[in-house]
Design an enzyme around this catalytic site. Structure first.
Site, PDB file in Angstrom:
ATOM      1  N   LYS A  41       0.815  -1.216   0.000  1.00 51.52           N
ATOM      2  CA  LYS A  41       0.000   0.000   0.000  1.00 51.52           C
ATOM      3  C   LYS A  41       0.850   1.269   0.000  1.00 51.52           C
ATOM      4  O   LYS A  41       2.045   1.265   0.296  1.00 51.52           O
ATOM      5  CB  LYS A  41      -0.958  -0.008   1.201  1.00 51.52           C
ATOM      6  N   ARG A  52      -3.652  -9.891   5.379  1.00 56.04           N
ATOM      7  CA  ARG A  52      -4.056  -9.960   3.961  1.00 56.04           C
ATOM      8  C   ARG A  52      -2.904  -9.463   3.091  1.00 56.04           C
ATOM      9  O   ARG A  52      -2.491  -8.308   3.212  1.00 56.04           O
ATOM     10  CB  ARG A  52      -5.313  -9.113   3.750  1.00 56.04           C
TER      11      ARG A  52
END
Length: 285
Positions: free
Chosen positions: A228, A262
């Site tokens: 991210k 995740r």
């Protein structure tokens, strides 16, 4: 090992996850426009090969997404998302013994996926889309509720908080109560603080540092920070050079009680997580 959060078993359809240890959720984006791997796994054969690789590497959950939720992503129609996700879930559950999660806010996708063997609804909108709560209740599946300020199209334009932890906690507590009121058992709920969803780098760092205080305190946490922008911003790294930063965050998340991580890079994350767990187990004697 850190066991502050009480739920140690998560019922996921006809399977169950053991949350006494950290479970690894492998990401399968079947979208043309996801920020990291858009378009790579749109074909059934390549997607199933990817699933096989992730399971062999140690993933215990496969998270199937048919709509990109990156900042600025375009919406897809209900039918298009159903057509992408449901056949993929059916193919995975027919071939592999694993929990399949659906990364969706769409009631029709929830119902269709449940009908072909999905075990977990992973909803970035925390069942706020019309009909989503009813669909989740009807399927009987586990549900992950995530915090997001705004919508993916605009969420990163100018996020503002007086206290990011307080606002995340307030939102999640309200959504948990809404689920309980609707008839979803507490044992089926998981929380996701929503790193990168309507949060600046400083918001993400402050929230990560406060992860042990994310409420309700008794519910297990899912953490998704793989590749991210918070890693890119903190380290000045493009998407394809964020693995080391992601492993550092995964390790930290385990020490703070996260139960599901995740990720895109399954094998590397499994090693990092298991090493962290080994040290935590030794510490607790």
């Amino acid at each position: 090992m850190n066991t502050d959060r009480n739920n140690s078993r998560l019922p996921c359809g006809n399977r169950e996850l053991d949350l006494s240890r950290t479970q690894i959720m492998g990401i399968l984006n079947i979208t043309p426009d996801s920020f990291s791997d858009g378009g790579r796994y749109n074909r059934m054969d390549t997607a199933l090969q990817r699933v096989e690789q992730m399971l062999a590497a140690g993933a215990t959950i496969i998270d199937v997404g048919g709509e990109s939720t990156r900042p600025g992503a375009a919406l897809v129609s209900v039918q298009e998302e159903v057509d992408r996700v449901v056949p993929m879930v059916e193919a995975i559950t027919a071939r592999f013994d694993t929990v399949v999660s659906v990364d969706t806010s769409t009631p029709e996708v929830m119902r269709g996926s449940a009908g072909v063997g999905a075990g977990l609804i992973n909803d970035i909108r925390a069942l706020l889309r019309p009909g989503a709560m009813e669909a989740a209740v009807d399927t009987g599946l586990a549900v992950c509720l995530m915090h997001m300020q705004g919508e993916p199209q605009t969420m990163q334009q100018a996020p503002v908080y007086d206290s990011v932890l307080a606002e995340v906690n307030s939102f999640l507590e309200l959504r948990v109560q809404a689920c309980l009121d609707a008839g979803i058992e507490r044992s089926r709920l998981v929380l996701d603080p929503g790193f990168g969803f309507g949060k600046s780098l400083q918001h993400n760092l402050e929230l990560f540092a406060s992860m042990r205080q994310v409420r309700p305190l008794d519910l297990p946490l899912l953490v998704g920070v793989s590749r991210k922008s918070m890693i890119g911003q903190a380290l000045d790294r493009p998407v394809d050079q964020r693995l080391a930063g992601g492993l550092a965050l995964a390790t930290l998340a385990v020490t703070m009680g996260a139960r599901i991580i995740r990720v895109h890079d399954v094998a590397e994350t499994v090693d990092a997580v298991r090493m962290a767990e080994a040290v935590l187990a030794a510490e607790q004697g």
